[in-house]
Every structure is written in C-alpha cells, then in structure tokens.
Design a protein around this motif. Structure first.
Motif, mmCIF file in Angstrom:
data_model
loop_
_atom_site.group_PDB
_atom_site.id
_atom_site.type_symbol
_atom_site.label_atom_id
_atom_site.label_comp_id
_atom_site.label_asym_id
_atom_site.label_seq_id
_atom_site.Cartn_x
_atom_site.Cartn_y
_atom_site.Cartn_z
ATOM 1 N N THR A 352 36.178 149.001 -64.421
ATOM 2 C CA THR A 352 37.301 149.233 -63.527
ATOM 3 C C THR A 352 36.874 150.217 -62.454
ATOM 4 O O THR A 352 36.097 151.152 -62.712
ATOM 5 C CB THR A 352 38.524 149.797 -64.265
ATOM 6 N N THR A 353 37.332 149.996 -61.241
ATOM 7 C CA THR A 353 36.964 150.862 -60.126
ATOM 8 C C THR A 353 37.983 150.672 -59.012
ATOM 9 O O THR A 353 38.972 149.961 -59.169
ATOM 10 C CB THR A 353 35.542 150.529 -59.627
ATOM 11 N N ARG A 354 37.759 151.340 -57.905
ATOM 12 C CA ARG A 354 38.589 151.165 -56.710
ATOM 13 C C ARG A 354 37.751 150.549 -55.610
ATOM 14 O O ARG A 354 36.545 150.742 -55.560
ATOM 15 C CB ARG A 354 39.149 152.508 -56.251
ATOM 16 N N SER A 394 42.276 141.676 -26.435
ATOM 17 C CA SER A 394 42.057 140.365 -25.841
ATOM 18 C C SER A 394 41.644 139.284 -26.825
ATOM 19 O O SER A 394 41.846 138.088 -26.551
ATOM 20 C CB SER A 394 40.990 140.465 -24.744
ATOM 21 N N ASP A 395 41.052 139.637 -27.959
ATOM 22 C CA ASP A 395 40.529 138.579 -28.833
ATOM 23 C C ASP A 395 41.524 138.135 -29.888
ATOM 24 O O ASP A 395 41.230 137.253 -30.696
ATOM 25 C CB ASP A 395 39.212 139.013 -29.482
ATOM 26 N N GLY A 396 42.707 138.732 -29.929
ATOM 27 C CA GLY A 396 43.741 138.266 -30.853
ATOM 28 C C GLY A 396 43.469 138.580 -32.313
ATOM 29 O O GLY A 396 44.050 137.946 -33.188
ATOM 30 N N THR A 397 42.599 139.560 -32.573
ATOM 31 C CA THR A 397 42.307 139.935 -33.959
ATOM 32 C C THR A 397 42.586 141.414 -34.173
ATOM 33 O O THR A 397 42.702 142.193 -33.212
ATOM 34 C CB THR A 397 40.845 139.645 -34.337
ATOM 35 N N ALA A 398 42.675 141.779 -35.431
ATOM 36 C CA ALA A 398 42.833 143.174 -35.823
ATOM 37 C C ALA A 398 41.918 143.455 -37.012
ATOM 38 O O ALA A 398 41.508 142.533 -37.729
ATOM 39 C CB ALA A 398 44.290 143.466 -36.203
ATOM 40 N N THR A 399 41.608 144.707 -37.185
ATOM 41 C CA THR A 399 40.803 145.124 -38.332
ATOM 42 C C THR A 399 41.703 145.826 -39.331
ATOM 43 O O THR A 399 42.430 146.766 -38.972
ATOM 44 C CB THR A 399 39.677 146.068 -37.890
ATOM 45 N N LEU A 400 41.649 145.364 -40.566
ATOM 46 C CA LEU A 400 42.399 145.986 -41.651
ATOM 47 C C LEU A 400 41.410 146.625 -42.623
ATOM 48 O O LEU A 400 40.437 145.989 -43.033
ATOM 49 C CB LEU A 400 43.235 144.961 -42.413
ATOM 50 N N VAL A 401 41.652 147.879 -42.975
ATOM 51 C CA VAL A 401 40.881 148.556 -44.017
ATOM 52 C C VAL A 401 41.858 148.861 -45.144
ATOM 53 O O VAL A 401 42.814 149.622 -44.955
ATOM 54 C CB VAL A 401 40.215 149.842 -43.512
ATOM 55 N N ILE A 402 41.618 148.254 -46.296
ATOM 56 C CA ILE A 402 42.561 148.330 -47.407
ATOM 57 C C ILE A 402 41.911 149.048 -48.578
ATOM 58 O O ILE A 402 40.857 148.632 -49.074
ATOM 59 C CB ILE A 402 43.011 146.925 -47.838
ATOM 60 N N GLY A 403 42.537 150.127 -49.012
ATOM 61 C CA GLY A 403 42.079 150.848 -50.196
ATOM 62 C C GLY A 403 42.949 150.482 -51.381
ATOM 63 O O GLY A 403 44.168 150.362 -51.253
ATOM 64 N N THR A 404 42.327 150.272 -52.536
ATOM 65 C CA THR A 404 43.076 149.848 -53.716
ATOM 66 C C THR A 404 43.160 150.962 -54.744
ATOM 67 O O THR A 404 42.383 151.919 -54.727
ATOM 68 C CB THR A 404 42.410 148.631 -54.391
ATOM 69 N N HIS A 405 44.126 150.815 -55.646
ATOM 70 C CA HIS A 405 44.130 151.623 -56.852
ATOM 71 C C HIS A 405 43.079 151.052 -57.807
ATOM 72 O O HIS A 405 42.513 149.972 -57.559
ATOM 73 C CB HIS A 405 45.507 151.606 -57.512
ATOM 74 N N ARG A 406 42.840 151.729 -58.909
ATOM 75 C CA ARG A 406 41.850 151.273 -59.878
ATOM 76 C C ARG A 406 42.282 149.950 -60.493
ATOM 77 O O ARG A 406 43.444 149.760 -60.866
ATOM 78 C CB ARG A 406 41.644 152.327 -60.967
ATOM 79 N N ALA A 407 41.335 149.039 -60.579
ATOM 80 C CA ALA A 407 41.592 147.725 -61.175
ATOM 81 C C ALA A 407 40.291 147.199 -61.740
ATOM 82 O O ALA A 407 39.218 147.765 -61.512
ATOM 83 C CB ALA A 407 42.158 146.759 -60.139
ATOM 84 N N SER A 408 40.371 146.108 -62.475
ATOM 85 C CA SER A 408 39.145 145.548 -63.053
ATOM 86 C C SER A 408 38.307 144.901 -61.966
ATOM 87 O O SER A 408 38.820 144.384 -60.971
ATOM 88 C CB SER A 408 39.485 144.507 -64.123
ATOM 89 N N GLU A 409 36.999 144.958 -62.184
ATOM 90 C CA GLU A 409 36.077 144.320 -61.237
ATOM 91 C C GLU A 409 36.371 142.833 -61.129
ATOM 92 O O GLU A 409 36.290 142.251 -60.037
ATOM 93 C CB GLU A 409 34.639 144.545 -61.687
ATOM 94 N N ALA A 410 36.732 142.193 -62.230
ATOM 95 C CA ALA A 410 37.028 140.760 -62.212
ATOM 96 C C ALA A 410 38.196 140.474 -61.274
ATOM 97 O O ALA A 410 38.138 139.539 -60.455
ATOM 98 C CB ALA A 410 37.342 140.268 -63.618
ATOM 99 N N ASP A 411 39.278 141.269 -61.358
ATOM 100 C CA ASP A 411 40.439 141.045 -60.498
ATOM 101 C C ASP A 411 40.126 141.369 -59.041
ATOM 102 O O ASP A 411 40.557 140.658 -58.122
ATOM 103 C CB ASP A 411 41.614 141.903 -60.971
ATOM 104 N N LEU A 412 39.365 142.431 -58.825
ATOM 105 C CA LEU A 412 39.003 142.804 -57.469
ATOM 106 C C LEU A 412 38.114 141.741 -56.820
ATOM 107 O O LEU A 412 38.297 141.378 -55.651
ATOM 108 C CB LEU A 412 38.298 144.158 -57.478
#
Length: 437
Positions: A352-354, A394-412
């Motif tokens: 499990t990790t983040r 102009s390019d119609g995109t955005a950058t998302l940086v998402i931090g998670t709580h601890r979860a299993s590596e399999a689920d992540l």
C-alpha cells in the motif's frame, strides 16, 4: 617486540578497490597486527594481467594469475573481481578449504548468496560482505548484529550513488535527465554503459541483500520489483519541488500484511519515489548513499556516507578483514546467516502506498468529475487536485496533478490503466509513489 602469529591474506582482483586494500594492508601492517593480535600477510594478488597499470603502485612480485593456488594456501580470501563467474567458483573453493571470505560482490550475493552461506556454515567458515551495500557505510553489521534482537519493520535506502547524483543535479541545478547523466559520466560517477545503475539493477541487488538480512528471510533478486529513473523528467522534478517533495530512487524493504489473507510477509522494491523535503533522506546529495531503518525498539536510524569509491569501499573491506582475523585468533566457528523467519515474499500488488498522478486532459466541463469517478470506482480516495492550463489556453487541454490517500498498489495500478484508456485523458504524463510517510 611482540611476536604475532601470521595469517595469510589472498586478494582476488586489483581494481580501484582491490589496489587500495592491498596498499592499506602493506602500509598499516604493524597497526593492524596490534588490533588483531596476528600479523596479516598479503600472500598474493590474483589478476588476469600481471603487467596491467594499477591505481596504486604495488610490489610486482605479489601478482599472480593462478588464483586457485593462492586461495588454497590462505586463511582469509578477499574477492574483489566482481561478476558471477569465476567469483562464485573462487569463493566456494576458499570456503571449502576452510578460509574466511570477504567480498563486495552484490551481484553474486543477490543470486547465489544462500548456497554460499550454506557452504560457509557447513565448514565453520565465515562470509563477510559489508562492502556489498553502501560502500563505506556500515550497514550490514548493524543489521546482522546490532539489530539482531530487534524487529526491523522497514528500510528506505538510497543505495546507488550514480542515480542519486543524477536526480540531485536535476533538482538542484535544474538539468534534464540527459544533461545530468552527461555530467555524471564526465565526473566519473556513471559508467560508459550506465544501464545497471539508471535502470535500477544495482539497487535491486542491494535491496535483496538488505531485505534478506533485516527480515531473516531469503529474498532473491528475482523477487525484487524494479523500476529505473530514465522516465523522470525535469517537469516531474519541478512539480515535486513545488509540492514539497524531492525525487529519489529508493530501495524499499518492508514487512507487510496481505490484505486478502492476513498473512505477514515481506516486500522488496526499487523505484523512483517522492520523498518529503522534511525527511532525512531528502538531504542526501550528490553521489552519497543513505539507509534509513525503522525498527520497533530502536526507532528510526539513518546511516549516511560515501556509497562508492576505491578508498571508501576499501575501508569497509578492511573492517571485514580485521573481523575475520580476530575470529581466527579467538577461534570458534563462523556465525551462520539467519533465515529462520522464512516469511513469504509478497508481490508488488500487495503493498500500500500513495500516488501522485499527472494527467493531460481535455479542458471542458465535467472532466474532473469523470476523473474522480475513475478513482472512486477502483476504491482509491483522492486527497488533493491541482489544475493548470496553458497561459494562452489555445490547445484546449489542462494539466491535472492528483494526489491520493494510501491504497493498494493493485487498485492504484488499475486506476492508472483505466485513466490511460479514458476519452478525456490525452496522456498520463507521470506516476510517482510517495514514500517515507
């Protein structure tokens, strides 16, 4: 004048470390004899080419190409030739002849360690290997001896100087990966072929050794999850800096409990990770190494210093030579390696990790809700979201940086795979684990 008995020391290899070991044995013979209670006689140095130029000037009469003859006449054999063969054959021959062996050969120990330790135990000899992990840092003996009565829960190690130098240059000097690697090569920190370092092979071998020792369980190198640093970009490092992290290649060895079975096991892995700038490992700069240990009784311990270098590694080798010589003087059989726990080695999906995931997505209403739904659908809780768009938009995109709580590596991992296939996601730019918390 005190008369000492003599112990014959055979040296295999005269590279940057071997030549320094030989020089120190010759230069400090009287001082070492007083420490040990026996005189350490360098009986010879086995090399492929006796005429080759060495880093240190040594008496020519010491050199020989007949390693086997040198081994069978020795009390202590120091193997510093590296690689698997003929190093394995030579060490086996030395142990079978009753000699103690000192080696810094991490690749050999990671692949053939158990059989060599078994052979040493059968004949009452000792195999020492302080120089195999961390260069001059004393880490093997503290784990094997000082913490033998404690319970080690986790080890976080920066155990490869080349990758730490590269990542440090990217963080401190703002270089991209290629430029940082070029700097490391020019300064002699990286080999002409740096694959073993930058792809994590060297660190994985060391992780297997540390995990086996700390958890009294055989952890083969094939069971160590491995990722290198070649995918780390300047943007990753800068994003980490803004969030209060530094990127490090970590060897992580820990006790974990399988969530499905409730069985305790061990895990060993090597990969780039985000480390808080408040953590002691964040302050490890340049080509230095550090090993951070979390133990139940002793608490948190960190061992820090030079992870490589001829004279630095020679210091660790000489420490083992002195230990072996003292054992010969005092007498008694060697101390066997402890694998009594025999815990199962669990796969990467059991940890499990983040995560900190960076995505390029379409900049339109509802996308954030779709992304959040993917995380939720895999049972991964989102802790924070950062969004940015190009200045001109102009390019119609955005950058998302998402931090998670601890979860299993399999689920992540499943979450990231689903995101990569999602229509609004243009690309998964980076995926980094957060460790040390």
């Amino acid at each position: 004048m005190i008369e000492y008995r003599t112990l014959r020391v055979a040296l295999l290899g005269a590279g940057s470390v071997g030549s320094r070991v030989a020089s120190l044995l010759l230069e400090h013979g009287d001082e070492l004899a007083a420490r040990v209670g026996a005189r350490l006689h360098l009986s010879g140095i086995a090399v492929r080419d006796t005429a080759a130029v060495r880093d240190v000037a040594l008496p020519q009469e010491l050199f020989t190409t007949d390693a086997r003859e040198l081994i069978v006449g020795a009390d202590i054999v120091v193997e510093l030739i590296g690689g698997i063969e003929p190093a394995r054959e030579y060490i086996a021959l030395a142990l079978a002849s009753g000699a103690d062996v000192i080696t810094g050969n991490k690749a050999l120990l990671a692949t053939h360690g158990p059989e060599l330790f078994d052979l040493a135990e059968q004949v009452g000899a000792q195999l020492y290997y302080e120089a195999a992990v961390g260069g001059a840092i004393p880490i093997i003996r503290p784990l094997r001896d000082s913490l033998a009565g404690d319970r080690v829960d986790r080890i976080l190690g920066i155990v490869n100087g080349t990758t730490n130098f590269i990542l440090d240059r990217m963080d401190v000097a703002g270089e991209d990966f290629d430029d940082a690697l070029a700097t490391a090569t020019a300064l002699g920190y990286a080999e002409a072929d740096p694959t073993g370092d930058i792809e994590g092979f060297d660190a994985a071998q060391k992780a297997g050794i540390l995990a086996s020792l700390a958890f009294h369980t055989t952890v083969p190198v094939t069971a160590v999850h491995r990722e290198g640093i070649t995918g780390i970009t300047a943007a990753d490092v800068e994003s980490a800096r803004k969030a209060g992290y530094v990127v490090k290649l970590l060897a992580i060895c820990e006790r974990i409990v399988d969530a499905d079975t409730g069985v305790e096991g061990v895990s060993a892995r090597v990969h780039p990770a985000l480390v808080s700038r408040q953590h002691p490992l964040a302050a490890v700069h340049g080509a230095n190494n550090a090993v951070f240990i979390e133990a139940q009784a002793a608490g948190s311990l960190m061992f820090y210093g030079a992870g490589a270098g001829g004279v630095e590694t020679a210091s660790a080798v000489l420490g083992d030579v002195v230990s072996a010589a003292r054992r010969h003087v005092v007498g008694g059989p060697g101390v066997a390696e402890s694998t009594s726990a025999n815990l199962p080695v669990l796969g990467m999906d059991r940890i499990t990790t983040r995560y900190r995931v960076t995505l390029q997505v379409l900049d339109r209403p509802g996308v954030l809700a779709q992304i959040a739904g993917v995380f939720s659908g895999h049972g991964v809780s989102v802790e924070q979201v950062e969004q940015s768009v190009p200045e001109d938009g102009s390019d119609g995109t955005a950058t998302l940086v998402i931090g998670t709580h601890r979860a299993s590596e399999a689920d992540l991992s499943a979450t990231v795979a689903t995101l990569a296939a999602s229509e609004p996601v243009q690309s998964v730019q980076s995926v980094l684990r957060i460790e040390g918390e």
